[in-house]
Design a protein around this motif. Structure first.
Motif, PDB file in Angstrom:
ATOM      1  N   TYR A  78       0.818  -1.211   0.000  1.00  0.00           N
ATOM      2  CA  TYR A  78       0.000   0.000   0.000  1.00  0.00           C
ATOM      3  C   TYR A  78       0.855   1.266   0.000  1.00  0.00           C
ATOM      4  O   TYR A  78       0.441   2.300  -0.531  1.00  0.00           O
ATOM      5  CB  TYR A  78      -0.956  -0.006   1.194  1.00  0.00           C
ATOM      6  N   TRP A 110       0.349   4.136  -2.670  1.00  0.00           N
ATOM      7  CA  TRP A 110       0.122   5.512  -2.234  1.00  0.00           C
ATOM      8  C   TRP A 110       1.150   6.459  -2.845  1.00  0.00           C
ATOM      9  O   TRP A 110       0.810   7.547  -3.310  1.00  0.00           O
ATOM     10  CB  TRP A 110       0.187   5.570  -0.712  1.00  0.00           C
ATOM     11  N   GLY A 150       2.584  -2.758  -5.670  1.00  0.00           N
ATOM     12  CA  GLY A 150       1.645  -1.667  -5.412  1.00  0.00           C
ATOM     13  C   GLY A 150       1.723  -0.592  -6.475  1.00  0.00           C
ATOM     14  O   GLY A 150       0.699  -0.080  -6.949  1.00  0.00           O
TER      15      GLY A 150
END
Length: 223
Positions: free
Chosen positions: A93, A97, A145
């Motif tokens: 994550y 992000w 990610g």
């Protein structure tokens, strides 16, 4: 366990996280070793180690050695494998992000590289190959990610890719009378060679296809 011993064990447990942040791996594993006699406290220590492992960039196999030492093979293997999956989520994550919020400069190039890699290999194959190869686990998770890999695909790839590493680490930990980071050396080298070859086999097909496409594109531009 007497009250005084239990209190000392609790204090040792509370010291695991600061020790992980401020001291060596050997010191932390020594603290974990003192808790192995109490399954409840040892379980708490393992949870803390997995939670804070990404912050200190320790390999998942190091914690798996401690798990094998305290829980044995039958219980330690599924615990360590689950820990490897769960501890991959923060880096995953974080990568997503960063790619979404800092899409410029170096970050943009990294995100593009991650997307191209997983587009070429396939999401699942790319994660498995990345976790088989002896590269930092958090780097693979962050790249997944950034490359918009789905979380369930990451989890499945980590499960398969970490199988040999986790089993070797748990068996090694179970064989120790005293936890030691030195014991990973010889086993890690041999296993690294084997898993690297396995990763290369997985990536051979996509690499060949990419080479053919590149040559085809160059040929089309030259005509």
């Amino acid at each position: 366990m007497r009250f005084a011993d239990r209190r000392l064990a609790v204090l040792s447990l509370l010291a695991v996280v600061p020790a992980a942040l401020l001291t060596s791996k050997t010191a932390v594993l020594g603290a974990v070793e003192t808790l192995a006699a109490d399954p409840l406290l040892f379980g708490g220590a393992v949870v803390l180690l997995y939670l804070f492992r990404p912050l200190v960039l320790w390999p998942t196999t190091l914690v798996a050695v401690a798990v094998g030492y305290g829980f044995g093979i039958a219980l330690g293997f599924p615990v360590a494998l689950a820990g490897a999956v769960l501890t991959s989520v923060p880096a995953f994550y974080a990568g997503r992000w960063v790619a979404a919020g800092w899409n410029c400069g170096v970050v943009a190039r990294l995100a593009t590289a991650g997307s191209r890699f997983f587009d070429a290999t396939g999401d699942f194959r790319g994660v498995v190959a990345g976790r088989l190869a002896p590269v930092p686990a958090d780097a693979v998770s962050a790249a997944a990610g950034m490359g918009n890999v789905r979380l369930r695909v990451l989890a499945g790839g980590v499960l398969l890719g970490e199988l040999p590493w986790t089993m070797a680490a748990v068996v090694l930990g179970n064989s120790f009378h005293t936890i030691s980071t030195a014991g990973l050396g010889g086993v890690g080298t041999r296993l690294g060679v084997i898993t690297t070859l396995a990763a290369m086999v997985l990536l051979a097909g996509p690499a060949y296809e990419h080479l053919v496409e590149s040559r085809r594109s160059v040929g089309n531009r030259s005509q």
